[in-house]
Design a protein around this motif. Structure first.
Motif, PDB file in Angstrom:
ATOM      1  N   ASN A  16       0.968  -5.094   1.899  1.00 26.67           N
ATOM      2  CA  ASN A  16       1.845  -4.231   1.275  1.00 26.67           C
ATOM      3  C   ASN A  16       2.480  -3.453   2.466  1.00 26.67           C
ATOM      4  O   ASN A  16       4.333  -3.779   2.165  1.00 26.67           O
ATOM      5  N   GLY A  17       1.785  -3.208   3.703  1.00 24.56           N
ATOM      6  CA  GLY A  17       2.993  -2.521   4.442  1.00 24.56           C
ATOM      7  C   GLY A  17       3.876  -3.621   5.624  1.00 24.56           C
ATOM      8  O   GLY A  17       4.478  -3.784   5.360  1.00 24.56           O
ATOM      9  N   GLN A  18       3.081  -4.624   5.792  1.00 21.34           N
ATOM     10  CA  GLN A  18       3.478  -5.853   6.330  1.00 21.34           C
ATOM     11  C   GLN A  18       5.079  -6.422   5.193  1.00 21.34           C
ATOM     12  O   GLN A  18       5.676  -6.636   5.894  1.00 21.34           O
ATOM     13  N   GLU A  86       2.081   3.033  -0.798  1.00 20.94           N
ATOM     14  CA  GLU A  86       1.853   3.931   0.218  1.00 20.94           C
ATOM     15  C   GLU A  86       0.200   5.008  -1.004  1.00 20.94           C
ATOM     16  O   GLU A  86      -0.538   4.705  -0.215  1.00 20.94           O
ATOM     17  N   ALA A  87       0.762   5.427  -1.829  1.00 18.57           N
ATOM     18  CA  ALA A  87      -0.293   6.200  -2.248  1.00 18.57           C
ATOM     19  C   ALA A  87      -1.223   5.597  -2.941  1.00 18.57           C
ATOM     20  O   ALA A  87      -1.802   6.567  -3.160  1.00 18.57           O
ATOM     21  N   GLU A  88      -0.421   4.388  -3.957  1.00 12.45           N
ATOM     22  CA  GLU A  88      -1.143   4.442  -4.953  1.00 12.45           C
ATOM     23  C   GLU A  88      -2.163   3.127  -4.371  1.00 12.45           C
ATOM     24  O   GLU A  88      -3.578   3.146  -4.038  1.00 12.45           O
ATOM     25  N   ASP A  89      -1.881   2.543  -2.363  1.00 11.27           N
ATOM     26  CA  ASP A  89      -2.833   1.764  -1.869  1.00 11.27           C
ATOM     27  C   ASP A  89      -3.976   2.924  -0.915  1.00 11.27           C
ATOM     28  O   ASP A  89      -4.674   2.531  -1.550  1.00 11.27           O
ATOM     29  N   GLU A  90      -3.810   4.063  -0.912  1.00 11.57           N
ATOM     30  CA  GLU A  90      -4.285   4.950  -0.544  1.00 11.57           C
ATOM     31  C   GLU A  90      -5.956   5.525  -1.724  1.00 11.57           C
ATOM     32  O   GLU A  90      -6.838   5.526  -2.092  1.00 11.57           O
TER      33      GLU A  90
END
Length: 170
Positions: A16-18, A86-90
């Motif tokens: 997701n970051g990529q 990003e919050a959901e990935d954490e």
């Protein structure tokens, strides 16, 4: 099974970051442009991935927001959407850490969004779907970047496993 799902959660966050880094190179117009993809645009596609993750996490944990439509637009702009992603990935990686073998072998019950059916199934196969679904739609976003004339990132898991974070899973 837990190490496998820990790897998938870490890979998901990395991929997701990529993808979001690449999407950040799009203009606002290009980000919203209907290119004929299943969820029309990069906006629609990235929102769908977030929406589906929230729906599944609500099913898995009984916590958090769960949009009622698979094509809901949670955030039309990339900046706020990225922060939510990003919050959901954490949240995903944190929740995976709480699971044990008994939980992974256990069952859970939920109501489907599309046709309001009650479904009961084992957690581990549902988690496999959860992570596979994200990969499927990231592939669509990858194509959207190509259609918009941008170089899409390499998202193969092997590239993640060659990173500092991913090396532990190789």
């Amino acid at each position: 099974m837990k190490p496998h799902f820990r790897m998938l959660a870490a890979y998901n966050r990395w991929a997701n970051g990529q993808l979001y880094d690449a999407a950040a190179e799009l203009t606002d117009e290009a980000f919203a442009r209907d290119v004929g993809a299943f969820f029309r645009s990069m906006t629609g596609t990235l929102n769908h991935i977030l929406v589906a993750d929230r729906i599944w996490l609500k099913r898995f944990t009984a916590e958090g927001e769960a949009p009622r439509a698979l094509d809901a637009i949670v955030h039309p702009n990339l900046g706020p959407l990225r922060l939510a992603r990003e919050a959901e990935d954490e949240r995903i990686t944190g929740w995976i850490e709480t699971l044990d073998d008994a939980a992974l072998a256990g069952r859970f019950t939920y109501i489907t969004v599309t046709d309001m059916r009650r479904v009961s199934q084992r957690l581990a196969p549902a988690l496999t779907h959860f992570f596979n679904h994200q990969t499927h739609h990231r592939g669509q976003a990858h194509t959207i970047l190509s259609l918009l004339g941008k170089e899409p990132p390499s998202l193969d898991m092997i590239y993640f496993q060659r990173t500092e974070e991913g090396r532990q899973f190789a």
